[in-house]
Design a protein around this motif. Structure first.
Motif, PDB file in Angstrom:
ATOM      1  N   THR A 171      42.335 -54.456  26.808  1.00 34.71           N
ATOM      2  CA  THR A 171      41.341 -55.468  27.161  1.00 34.71           C
ATOM      3  C   THR A 171      41.460 -56.719  26.307  1.00 34.71           C
ATOM      4  O   THR A 171      42.028 -56.695  25.213  1.00 34.71           O
ATOM      5  CB  THR A 171      39.918 -54.881  27.018  1.00 34.71           C
ATOM      6  OG1 THR A 171      38.960 -55.752  27.627  1.00 34.71           O
ATOM      7  CG2 THR A 171      39.547 -54.674  25.549  1.00 34.71           C
ATOM      8  N   ASP A 172      40.945 -57.823  26.846  1.00 28.68           N
ATOM      9  CA  ASP A 172      40.881 -59.110  26.148  1.00 28.68           C
ATOM     10  C   ASP A 172      39.478 -59.669  26.382  1.00 28.68           C
ATOM     11  O   ASP A 172      39.016 -59.729  27.529  1.00 28.68           O
ATOM     12  CB  ASP A 172      41.951 -60.063  26.703  1.00 28.68           C
ATOM     13  CG  ASP A 172      42.030 -61.385  25.965  1.00 28.68           C
ATOM     14  OD1 ASP A 172      41.043 -61.782  25.325  1.00 28.68           O
ATOM     15  OD2 ASP A 172      43.078 -62.038  26.036  1.00 28.68           O
ATOM     16  N   THR A 173      38.803 -60.069  25.325  1.00 30.00           N
ATOM     17  CA  THR A 173      37.425 -60.557  25.449  1.00 30.00           C
ATOM     18  C   THR A 173      37.331 -61.829  26.287  1.00 30.00           C
ATOM     19  O   THR A 173      36.275 -62.113  26.853  1.00 30.00           O
ATOM     20  CB  THR A 173      36.837 -60.840  24.053  1.00 30.00           C
ATOM     21  OG1 THR A 173      37.768 -61.629  23.303  1.00 30.00           O
ATOM     22  CG2 THR A 173      36.572 -59.540  23.309  1.00 30.00           C
ATOM     23  N   THR A 174      38.406 -62.610  26.375  1.00 29.49           N
ATOM     24  CA  THR A 174      38.371 -63.869  27.123  1.00 29.49           C
ATOM     25  C   THR A 174      38.809 -63.710  28.572  1.00 29.49           C
ATOM     26  O   THR A 174      38.877 -64.703  29.313  1.00 29.49           O
ATOM     27  CB  THR A 174      39.283 -64.917  26.456  1.00 29.49           C
ATOM     28  OG1 THR A 174      40.644 -64.468  26.493  1.00 29.49           O
ATOM     29  CG2 THR A 174      38.867 -65.151  25.014  1.00 29.49           C
ATOM     30  N   CYS A 175      39.097 -62.501  28.982  1.00 34.40           N
ATOM     31  CA  CYS A 175      39.588 -62.221  30.339  1.00 34.40           C
ATOM     32  C   CYS A 175      38.416 -61.969  31.281  1.00 34.40           C
ATOM     33  O   CYS A 175      37.603 -61.073  31.051  1.00 34.40           O
ATOM     34  CB  CYS A 175      40.527 -61.015  30.273  1.00 34.40           C
ATOM     35  SG  CYS A 175      40.718 -60.097  31.802  1.00 34.40           S
ATOM     36  N   GLY A 176      38.330 -62.765  32.349  1.00 31.58           N
ATOM     37  CA  GLY A 176      37.229 -62.639  33.290  1.00 31.58           C
ATOM     38  C   GLY A 176      37.148 -61.272  33.939  1.00 31.58           C
ATOM     39  O   GLY A 176      36.051 -60.716  34.113  1.00 31.58           O
ATOM     40  N   TYR A 177      38.282 -60.718  34.327  1.00 35.90           N
ATOM     41  CA  TYR A 177      38.276 -59.401  34.964  1.00 35.90           C
ATOM     42  C   TYR A 177      37.904 -58.305  33.964  1.00 35.90           C
ATOM     43  O   TYR A 177      37.294 -57.300  34.340  1.00 35.90           O
ATOM     44  CB  TYR A 177      39.631 -59.114  35.605  1.00 35.90           C
ATOM     45  CG  TYR A 177      39.867 -59.923  36.862  1.00 35.90           C
ATOM     46  CD1 TYR A 177      39.194 -59.627  38.041  1.00 35.90           C
ATOM     47  CD2 TYR A 177      40.760 -60.996  36.868  1.00 35.90           C
ATOM     48  CE1 TYR A 177      39.390 -60.368  39.198  1.00 35.90           C
ATOM     49  CE2 TYR A 177      40.964 -61.746  38.012  1.00 35.90           C
ATOM     50  CZ  TYR A 177      40.279 -61.429  39.172  1.00 35.90           C
ATOM     51  OH  TYR A 177      40.481 -62.172  40.307  1.00 35.90           O
ATOM     52  N   CYS A 178      38.265 -58.501  32.691  1.00 31.69           N
ATOM     53  CA  CYS A 178      37.844 -57.554  31.647  1.00 31.69           C
ATOM     54  C   CYS A 178      36.331 -57.594  31.479  1.00 31.69           C
ATOM     55  O   CYS A 178      35.683 -56.562  31.272  1.00 31.69           O
ATOM     56  CB  CYS A 178      38.518 -57.893  30.316  1.00 31.69           C
ATOM     57  SG  CYS A 178      40.314 -57.773  30.321  1.00 31.69           S
ATOM     58  N   GLN A 179      35.773 -58.797  31.555  1.00 33.19           N
ATOM     59  CA  GLN A 179      34.328 -58.953  31.447  1.00 33.19           C
ATOM     60  C   GLN A 179      33.629 -58.251  32.618  1.00 33.19           C
ATOM     61  O   GLN A 179      32.600 -57.591  32.444  1.00 33.19           O
ATOM     62  CB  GLN A 179      33.977 -60.436  31.408  1.00 33.19           C
ATOM     63  CG  GLN A 179      34.486 -61.147  30.155  1.00 33.19           C
ATOM     64  CD  GLN A 179      34.439 -62.658  30.267  1.00 33.19           C
ATOM     65  OE1 GLN A 179      34.024 -63.218  31.283  1.00 33.19           O
ATOM     66  NE2 GLN A 179      34.867 -63.335  29.212  1.00 33.19           N
ATOM     67  N   ARG A 180      34.237 -58.375  33.803  1.00 30.14           N
ATOM     68  CA  ARG A 180      33.656 -57.726  34.986  1.00 30.14           C
ATOM     69  C   ARG A 180      33.691 -56.203  34.833  1.00 30.14           C
ATOM     70  O   ARG A 180      32.712 -55.513  35.159  1.00 30.14           O
ATOM     71  CB  ARG A 180      34.425 -58.137  36.241  1.00 30.14           C
ATOM     72  CG  ARG A 180      33.884 -57.526  37.533  1.00 30.14           C
ATOM     73  CD  ARG A 180      34.729 -57.924  38.728  1.00 30.14           C
ATOM     74  NE  ARG A 180      34.816 -59.355  38.892  1.00 30.14           N
ATOM     75  CZ  ARG A 180      35.565 -59.950  39.819  1.00 30.14           C
ATOM     76  NH1 ARG A 180      36.283 -59.209  40.658  1.00 30.14           N
ATOM     77  NH2 ARG A 180      35.586 -61.264  39.923  1.00 30.14           N
ATOM     78  N   LEU A 181      34.814 -55.672  34.351  1.00 28.46           N
ATOM     79  CA  LEU A 181      34.911 -54.223  34.143  1.00 28.46           C
ATOM     80  C   LEU A 181      33.839 -53.763  33.163  1.00 28.46           C
ATOM     81  O   LEU A 181      33.182 -52.738  33.384  1.00 28.46           O
ATOM     82  CB  LEU A 181      36.314 -53.873  33.637  1.00 28.46           C
ATOM     83  CG  LEU A 181      36.688 -52.393  33.500  1.00 28.46           C
ATOM     84  CD1 LEU A 181      38.202 -52.201  33.640  1.00 28.46           C
ATOM     85  CD2 LEU A 181      36.220 -51.782  32.183  1.00 28.46           C
ATOM     86  N   HIS A 182      33.662 -54.537  32.091  1.00 31.02           N
ATOM     87  CA  HIS A 182      32.674 -54.170  31.068  1.00 31.02           C
ATOM     88  C   HIS A 182      31.258 -54.197  31.640  1.00 31.02           C
ATOM     89  O   HIS A 182      30.441 -53.311  31.345  1.00 31.02           O
ATOM     90  CB  HIS A 182      32.792 -55.137  29.890  1.00 31.02           C
ATOM     91  CG  HIS A 182      32.112 -54.663  28.649  1.00 31.02           C
ATOM     92  ND1 HIS A 182      32.603 -53.634  27.877  1.00 31.02           N
ATOM     93  CD2 HIS A 182      30.952 -55.082  28.036  1.00 31.02           C
ATOM     94  CE1 HIS A 182      31.798 -53.446  26.838  1.00 31.02           C
ATOM     95  NE2 HIS A 182      30.791 -54.305  26.918  1.00 31.02           N
ATOM     96  N   GLU A 183      30.967 -55.177  32.476  1.00 31.89           N
ATOM     97  CA  GLU A 183      29.651 -55.289  33.098  1.00 31.89           C
ATOM     98  C   GLU A 183      29.347 -54.087  33.991  1.00 31.89           C
ATOM     99  O   GLU A 183      28.184 -53.700  34.161  1.00 31.89           O
ATOM    100  CB  GLU A 183      29.564 -56.573  33.925  1.00 31.89           C
ATOM    101  CG  GLU A 183      29.546 -57.850  33.109  1.00 31.89           C
ATOM    102  CD  GLU A 183      29.676 -59.087  33.977  1.00 31.89           C
ATOM    103  OE1 GLU A 183      29.816 -58.922  35.219  1.00 31.89           O
ATOM    104  OE2 GLU A 183      29.643 -60.203  33.431  1.00 31.89           O
TER     105      GLU A 183
END
Length: 243
Positions: free
Chosen positions: A124-136
């Motif tokens: 994961t990367d904190t600045t990655c939009g798709y990573c943010q979506r997965l986390h949400e």
């Protein structure tokens, strides 16, 4: 001798013959002098699917390297004798990934499912939009019994914004709070200069063939890209179980 489809991206390969996969834990000897000249470091090798070539896990991913170290092939070998093509290269790499991940178990940020059925590892990367979506959508994975385990993969490198944030996360006492704050674009201040494993995670991801985030290592070791919804992730996991 099995009929195999040729690999993608051949470099200097002439007259090679193909054979059935010979998966082994034994280290195969290969001359690495020419590889080192172009920045490729061999981490481990195994007998591969191409006569005269070993399958090499390197700091830049997986390659097939001739025994004399003078020829390099980038790509996958497929067995096309069955009803569907079988990616022999990925099958070999899957075993390697699972073995290598064991050494990073203590470094992961783990979000356990209450009724756990499966575990997946996510670069994961904190600045990655798709990573943010997965986390949400963490609750949706937990509802399917999927535990999420994070490793760091700064897409832009260690000195990028994501690289600095990820180092801050792994330096934090509350790693879950830090990674959530960054992924939700909240203000978070912390130390990024501690001794942390982010660089090792990054190199591990590159050796696995990760080129973007999120990248998910399934329970059988296969690597799938993207923020798969929980239903699709379960389908991929079960696909591996049926093979």
């Amino acid at each position: 001798m099995r009929n195999l489809m040729s690999v993608v991206g051949l470099v200097g390969l002439v007259g090679a013959s193909f054979s059935a996969p010979a998966i082994s834990a034994e280290q195969s000897e290969v001359d690495t002098r020419h590889l080192n000249k172009i920045g490729i470091e061999v981490l481990s090798t195994e007998p591969g699917e191409i006569d005269g070539y070993v399958r090499a896990v390197t700091n830049q991913g997986m390659f097939y390297v001739s025994d004399d170290g003078e020829r390099l092939i980038s790509g996958n070998v497929f067995d096309i004798t069955g009803s569907e093509p079988e990616n022999l290269s990925e099958a070999g790499m899957a075993k390697v990934r699972l073995k290598m991940l064991k050494g990073f178990a203590d470094d992961m940020i783990v979000y356990p499912a209450e009724d756990e059925k499966y575990q997946v590892t996510v670069f994961t990367d904190t600045t990655c939009g798709y990573c943010q979506r997965l986390h949400e959508n963490m609750d949706s994975y937990h509802a399917q019994g999927i535990t999420i385990k994070y490793l760091a993969f700064p897409r832009g490198g260690m000195s990028s914004k994501g690289g600095k944030q990820l180092q801050t996360v792994w330096c934090a006492d509350d790693k879950k709070g830090a990674i959530t704050a960054f992924k939700e674009d909240e203000n978070y201040s912390g130390d990024s200069s501690c001794s942390n494993p982010v660089a090792e995670h990054y190199q591990l991801g590159k050796s696995f063939g990760v080129s973007g985030t999120p990248a998910i290592v399934l329970p059988d070791g296969r690597l799938v890209p993207g923020a798969l919804p929980a239903s699709r992730l379960i389908a991929e996991i079960k696909k591996g179980e049926s093979q």
